[in-house]
Write an enzyme that holds these catalytic residues in place. Structure first.
Site, short mmCIF file in Angstrom:
data_model
loop_
_atom_site.label_atom_id
_atom_site.label_comp_id
_atom_site.label_asym_id
_atom_site.label_seq_id
_atom_site.Cartn_x
_atom_site.Cartn_y
_atom_site.Cartn_z
N VAL A 1 24.68 15.79 -14.00
CA VAL A 1 23.57 14.85 -13.89
C VAL A 1 24.07 13.43 -14.13
O VAL A 1 23.74 12.50 -13.37
CB VAL A 1 22.45 15.20 -14.89
CG1 VAL A 1 21.35 14.15 -14.86
CG2 VAL A 1 21.87 16.58 -14.55
N TYR A 2 24.86 13.25 -15.15
CA TYR A 2 25.44 11.93 -15.43
C TYR A 2 26.24 11.42 -14.24
O TYR A 2 26.04 10.30 -13.75
CB TYR A 2 26.32 12.01 -16.67
CG TYR A 2 27.06 10.73 -16.99
CD1 TYR A 2 26.40 9.66 -17.57
CD2 TYR A 2 28.42 10.61 -16.72
CE1 TYR A 2 27.07 8.48 -17.87
CE2 TYR A 2 29.11 9.44 -17.02
CZ TYR A 2 28.43 8.38 -17.59
OH TYR A 2 29.10 7.21 -17.88
N ALA A 3 27.15 12.26 -13.72
CA ALA A 3 28.00 11.85 -12.61
C ALA A 3 27.19 11.54 -11.36
O ALA A 3 27.47 10.59 -10.62
CB ALA A 3 29.04 12.93 -12.32
N THR B 1 24.09 10.45 -11.16
CA THR B 1 23.38 9.16 -11.28
C THR B 1 24.35 8.00 -11.12
O THR B 1 24.01 6.97 -10.53
CB THR B 1 22.64 9.04 -12.62
OG1 THR B 1 23.56 9.19 -13.71
CG2 THR B 1 21.56 10.10 -12.73
N LYS B 2 25.57 8.16 -11.63
CA LYS B 2 26.55 7.08 -11.52
C LYS B 2 27.07 6.95 -10.09
O LYS B 2 27.40 5.85 -9.63
CB LYS B 2 27.70 7.32 -12.50
CG LYS B 2 27.29 7.19 -13.97
CD LYS B 2 26.73 5.80 -14.27
CE LYS B 2 26.45 5.60 -15.75
NZ LYS B 2 25.97 4.23 -16.06
#
Length: 266
Positions: A159-161, A163-164
């Site tokens: 999820v973090y990756a 969004t980035k």
């Protein structure tokens, strides 16, 4: 010819989100030291005020303004505060973000919505608000924060990756749209950086981290760098300074990485 003069930000105004800590805090202090007047946005009012006080005590110009970047109106208000206080906006640094840990099958809808709202929508709203001011004046630099995670897939960071990665593509698309108006848009993609983000996946239910686990984790991050170094918030802030300055006047739509080479060895 004063070649160092291209880094002088005197007379310019910068908005920085996430300015209470980490990369945002370092960026605020760096841009202020280079001569910019800075507007410090963060959901952490007290932290932003502490950053402001350090800048003012050092002879800089700064104001703190509360902002929850998940709300477009609040981000617009942050930019309006820059105009009200200093009369213009030259730099928008969309730094505010959060980490997220968990495999895809375990991520809840609430967590997905939370991270999308902060890491992507918050940056999107910052870009919108900045362009609406910068395009009519014919100049400006928007600086977003992506991550090395967009280049090095790692389980548990989906999820973090994602969004980035969205931030990186938003940056390049907006660079095409805003370029004819004289507005530059770039992103930095930090590698592992020593901030309050560090070790989030190692924390227990009460937020504690075992010291031995942390030491082992930091060693792993060093070992994954050809330089054998760990980035600090100031390393990322220096890239933001470059992108805010005339030294980067022909740089737009780019992803700049201060990651000690982690993305080529991971």
């Amino acid at each position: 010819m004063d070649k160092l003069g291209v880094f002088d930000l005197s007379g310019r105004v910068a908005c920085i989100t996430g300015a209470a800590s980490g990369i945002g805090e370092a960026a605020a202090e760096t841009l202020a030291a280079a001569g910019a007047s800075v507007v410090l946005g963060d959901i952490d009012d007290e932290g932003a005020a502490r950053t402001r006080d350090r800048i003012v005590d050092a002879g800089g110009r700064a104001v703190a303004h509360p902002v929850d970047t998940t709300h477009a109106a609040q981000v617009s208000d942050l930019v309006a505060a820059a105009l009200d206080e200093f009369g213009r906006l030259d730099v928008m640094a969309n730094v505010a973000g959060v980490g997220s840990y968990g495999e895809v099958v375990d991520v809840t809808e609430a967590e997905l919505d939370r991270v999308l709202a902060i890491n992507f929508k918050g940056v999107f709203f910052g870009c919108q608000a900045a362009v609406r001011v910068m395009a009519p004046q014919g100049s400006g630099s928007i600086i977003n924060v992506s991550a090395t995670a967009i280049n090095t897939p790692v389980g548990g960071l989906s999820v973090y990756a994602a969004t980035k990665a969205a931030v990186a593509m938003l940056t390049q698309s907006l660079a095409v749209e805003a370029g004819p108006s004289g507005v530059r848009v770039n992103t930095i993609a930090p590698g592992f950086t020593l901030t309050n983000f560090v070790g989030g996946h190692l924390r227990d239910s009460e937020g504690r981290i075992d010291a031995a686990e942390m030491d082992s984790y930091l060693k792993l991050m060093r070992d994954r760098s050809p330089l054998g170094e760990l980035c600090e918030a100031s390393d990322q802030a220096n890239l933001i300074w470059f992108l805010a300055s005339d030294a980067s006047r022909y740089v737009t739509g780019q992803i700049l990485r201060a990651n000690a080479g982690q993305s080529i060895t991971w």
